[in-house]
Motif scaffolding. Structure first.
Motif, mmCIF file in Angstrom:
data_model
loop_
_atom_site.group_PDB
_atom_site.id
_atom_site.type_symbol
_atom_site.label_atom_id
_atom_site.label_comp_id
_atom_site.label_asym_id
_atom_site.label_seq_id
_atom_site.Cartn_x
_atom_site.Cartn_y
_atom_site.Cartn_z
ATOM 1 N N HIS A 127 -13.694 -21.473 -32.936
ATOM 2 C CA HIS A 127 -13.800 -21.550 -34.120
ATOM 3 C C HIS A 127 -13.179 -22.889 -34.731
ATOM 4 C CE1 HIS A 127 -16.567 -18.549 -34.165
ATOM 5 N NE2 HIS A 127 -15.559 -17.277 -33.693
ATOM 6 N N LYS A 128 -12.410 -23.541 -33.810
ATOM 7 C CA LYS A 128 -11.456 -24.575 -34.322
ATOM 8 C C LYS A 128 -11.690 -25.476 -35.290
ATOM 9 C CE LYS A 128 -7.262 -26.927 -32.188
ATOM 10 N NZ LYS A 128 -6.570 -27.086 -31.078
ATOM 11 N N ALA A 129 -12.978 -26.028 -34.705
ATOM 12 C CA ALA A 129 -13.582 -26.887 -35.856
ATOM 13 C C ALA A 129 -14.184 -26.382 -37.542
ATOM 14 C CB ALA A 129 -14.625 -27.828 -35.298
ATOM 15 N N ARG A 130 -14.259 -24.888 -37.446
ATOM 16 C CA ARG A 130 -14.883 -24.474 -38.481
ATOM 17 C C ARG A 130 -13.760 -24.506 -39.757
ATOM 18 N NH1 ARG A 130 -18.945 -21.198 -36.058
ATOM 19 N NH2 ARG A 130 -19.832 -20.945 -38.126
ATOM 20 N N PRO A 131 -14.477 -24.335 -40.899
ATOM 21 C CA PRO A 131 -13.649 -24.571 -42.124
ATOM 22 C C PRO A 131 -12.478 -23.436 -42.547
ATOM 23 C CG PRO A 131 -15.776 -24.668 -42.765
ATOM 24 C CD PRO A 131 -15.585 -24.712 -41.451
ATOM 25 N N PHE A 132 -13.021 -22.346 -41.807
ATOM 26 C CA PHE A 132 -12.316 -20.856 -41.920
ATOM 27 C C PHE A 132 -11.227 -20.430 -41.032
ATOM 28 C CE2 PHE A 132 -16.203 -19.873 -39.926
ATOM 29 C CZ PHE A 132 -15.915 -19.393 -38.744
ATOM 30 N N TYR A 133 -11.020 -21.637 -40.025
ATOM 31 C CA TYR A 133 -10.389 -21.314 -38.855
ATOM 32 C C TYR A 133 -8.922 -20.927 -39.144
ATOM 33 C CZ TYR A 133 -7.903 -22.154 -34.368
ATOM 34 O OH TYR A 133 -6.978 -22.216 -33.375
ATOM 35 N N SER A 134 -8.281 -21.737 -40.053
ATOM 36 C CA SER A 134 -6.783 -21.650 -40.281
ATOM 37 C C SER A 134 -6.551 -20.302 -41.247
ATOM 38 C CB SER A 134 -6.366 -22.712 -41.131
ATOM 39 O OG SER A 134 -5.032 -22.717 -41.657
ATOM 40 N N ASP A 135 -7.629 -20.094 -42.106
ATOM 41 C CA ASP A 135 -7.225 -18.763 -42.678
ATOM 42 C C ASP A 135 -7.395 -17.610 -41.980
ATOM 43 O OD1 ASP A 135 -6.580 -20.330 -45.019
ATOM 44 O OD2 ASP A 135 -8.580 -20.032 -46.232
ATOM 45 N N LEU A 136 -8.347 -17.825 -41.062
ATOM 46 C CA LEU A 136 -8.640 -16.443 -40.208
ATOM 47 C C LEU A 136 -7.491 -16.221 -39.289
ATOM 48 C CD1 LEU A 136 -10.689 -14.599 -38.642
ATOM 49 C CD2 LEU A 136 -11.375 -16.801 -37.283
ATOM 50 N N CYS A 137 -6.808 -17.231 -38.742
ATOM 51 C CA CYS A 137 -5.655 -17.063 -37.916
ATOM 52 C C CYS A 137 -4.726 -16.447 -38.738
ATOM 53 C CB CYS A 137 -5.196 -18.388 -37.187
ATOM 54 S SG CYS A 137 -6.701 -19.078 -35.941
ATOM 55 N N THR A 138 -4.439 -16.951 -40.241
ATOM 56 C CA THR A 138 -3.405 -16.531 -41.025
ATOM 57 C C THR A 138 -3.734 -14.928 -41.069
ATOM 58 O OG1 THR A 138 -3.162 -18.479 -42.091
ATOM 59 C CG2 THR A 138 -2.247 -16.640 -43.160
ATOM 60 N N PHE A 139 -4.940 -14.624 -41.172
ATOM 61 C CA PHE A 139 -5.289 -13.234 -41.530
ATOM 62 C C PHE A 139 -4.985 -12.219 -40.455
ATOM 63 C CE2 PHE A 139 -8.466 -9.956 -40.910
ATOM 64 C CZ PHE A 139 -8.143 -9.057 -41.918
ATOM 65 N N MET A 140 -5.589 -13.013 -39.197
ATOM 66 C CA MET A 140 -5.478 -12.167 -37.842
ATOM 67 C C MET A 140 -3.817 -11.802 -37.367
ATOM 68 S SD MET A 140 -8.257 -10.845 -37.095
ATOM 69 C CE MET A 140 -8.358 -10.367 -35.549
ATOM 70 N N SER A 141 -2.951 -12.573 -37.921
ATOM 71 C CA SER A 141 -1.773 -12.442 -37.665
ATOM 72 C C SER A 141 -0.852 -11.886 -38.816
ATOM 73 C CB SER A 141 -1.133 -13.797 -37.065
ATOM 74 O OG SER A 141 -1.163 -14.943 -38.139
ATOM 75 N N SER A 142 -1.562 -11.430 -39.771
ATOM 76 C CA SER A 142 -0.852 -10.766 -40.892
ATOM 77 C C SER A 142 -0.331 -9.504 -40.807
ATOM 78 C CB SER A 142 -1.631 -11.182 -42.149
ATOM 79 O OG SER A 142 -2.795 -10.179 -42.018
ATOM 80 N N GLU A 185 -13.951 -12.433 -44.024
ATOM 81 C CA GLU A 185 -12.656 -12.881 -43.287
ATOM 82 C C GLU A 185 -11.974 -11.384 -42.780
ATOM 83 O OE1 GLU A 185 -9.634 -15.829 -44.176
ATOM 84 O OE2 GLU A 185 -8.688 -14.086 -44.907
ATOM 85 N N ALA A 186 -11.608 -10.474 -43.793
ATOM 86 C CA ALA A 186 -11.206 -9.268 -43.414
ATOM 87 C C ALA A 186 -12.260 -8.371 -43.209
ATOM 88 C CB ALA A 186 -10.323 -9.012 -44.708
ATOM 89 N N ASN A 187 -12.815 -8.557 -42.382
ATOM 90 C CA ASN A 187 -14.142 -7.891 -41.774
ATOM 91 C C ASN A 187 -14.055 -6.617 -40.882
ATOM 92 O OD1 ASN A 187 -14.016 -9.269 -39.594
ATOM 93 N ND2 ASN A 187 -16.404 -10.230 -39.699
ATOM 94 N N SER A 188 -12.730 -6.094 -40.682
ATOM 95 C CA SER A 188 -12.379 -5.015 -40.297
ATOM 96 C C SER A 188 -12.536 -5.067 -38.609
ATOM 97 C CB SER A 188 -13.406 -3.637 -40.541
ATOM 98 O OG SER A 188 -13.344 -3.670 -41.946
ATOM 99 N N VAL A 189 -13.473 -5.446 -37.915
ATOM 100 C CA VAL A 189 -13.586 -5.484 -36.377
ATOM 101 C C VAL A 189 -14.201 -6.875 -35.995
ATOM 102 C CG1 VAL A 189 -13.801 -2.995 -36.135
ATOM 103 C CG2 VAL A 189 -15.903 -4.271 -37.056
ATOM 104 N N HIS A 190 -13.622 -7.065 -34.509
ATOM 105 C CA HIS A 190 -14.082 -8.029 -34.035
ATOM 106 C C HIS A 190 -15.051 -7.380 -32.666
ATOM 107 C CE1 HIS A 190 -14.668 -11.754 -31.449
ATOM 108 N NE2 HIS A 190 -14.082 -11.058 -30.586
ATOM 109 N N GLY A 191 -15.864 -8.064 -32.213
ATOM 110 C CA GLY A 191 -16.554 -7.601 -31.020
ATOM 111 C C GLY A 191 -17.134 -8.802 -30.111
#
Ligand code: CMP
Length: 213
Positions: A127-142, A185-191
């Motif tokens: 998802h590197k090119a997506r606009p939400f990538y940076s925020d997503l990575c911040t959230f997932m490491s929060s 973004e804070a959507n609880s689960v990834h699959g």
């Protein structure tokens, strides 16, 4: 599983292409070889070290043999699941696991860890090119996440049904994201979204010895 068609295929031990002598775990009678666990272990034990564990479908696709020494196995798949920081923060890990298990998904590996920013970036690199990538990575490491391997027949699709749509606003009632997610973004689960990606994502977090079906 109610309402789901269970695929049963018949296989011969030689279907995977390994002689018994090559598989230390299987120095016993064929009559013991009735479970999916044994079948998966057999193939994995003989796979080259460091390789990604194949799905049962890789091993058995197309085999329809009949006769002595054969055994039956269900076409069990594995998928990677991540319980995200919005769930661990609210102490809801057990609630999510209960829904996964109730749907017929078996947790065959699980660990709680805190992703570094770099690890989150690596995992979501697609998802590197997506606009939400940076925020997503911040959230997932929060905060802590719980990474899991789930096993079931058609586990990838089944898990995605149980999770619901990525945006909780579009998720069906009764799905995990509809019930628990805070935002897209804070959507609880990834699959995992495919069997191919499941194998890659499982190998990102787990070695074969940590997965016990
Ligand atoms: P996940 O299944 O983990 O895969 C990629 C994640 O990116 C997704 O869940 C969402 O959390 C996040 N995501 C996808 N689309 C958006 C978006 N439009 N805005 C913010 N986050 C998103």
């Amino acid at each position: 599983m109610p309402g789901r068609q269970v695929e049963i295929r018949t296989f011969k031990q030689s279907a995977a292409g390994y002689a018994k002598s090559e598989i230390p775990d299987l120095q016993h009678d064929d009559s013991d070889l009735t479970g999916r666990g044994e079948a998966i272990t057999a193939r994995s034990a003989a796979a080259p070290s460091g390789s990604i564990a194949p799905t049962p479908r890789d091993v058995y696709e197309g085999e329809t043999l009949k006769g002595p020494g054969e055994f039956q196995v269900m076409a069990i798949e594995r998928t990677l699941s991540i319980i995200k920081p919005d769930i661990t923060r609210r102490n809801l890990t057990g609630e999510v696991n209960a829904r996964l298990e109730k749907a017929g998904l078996r947790v065959v590996a699980q660990k709680r860890l805190r992703l570094s920013r770099h690890q989150a970036e690596m995992f979501y690199a697609v998802h590197k090119a997506r606009p939400f990538y940076s925020d997503l990575c911040t959230f997932m490491s929060s905060g802590p996440v719980v990474v899991q391997v789930l096993e079931a027949e058609k586990a990838v699709v089944l898990n995605r049904e149980v999770m619901g749509a990525t945006d909780p606003a579009n998720a069906a009632p009764g799905t995990i994201r509809r019930e628990f997610a805070e935002s897209i973004e804070a959507n609880s689960v990834h699959g995992s979204d495919s069997e191919e990606n499941a194998a890659i994502e499982i190998a990102f977090f787990f070695s074969e010895i940590e997965i016990v079906g």
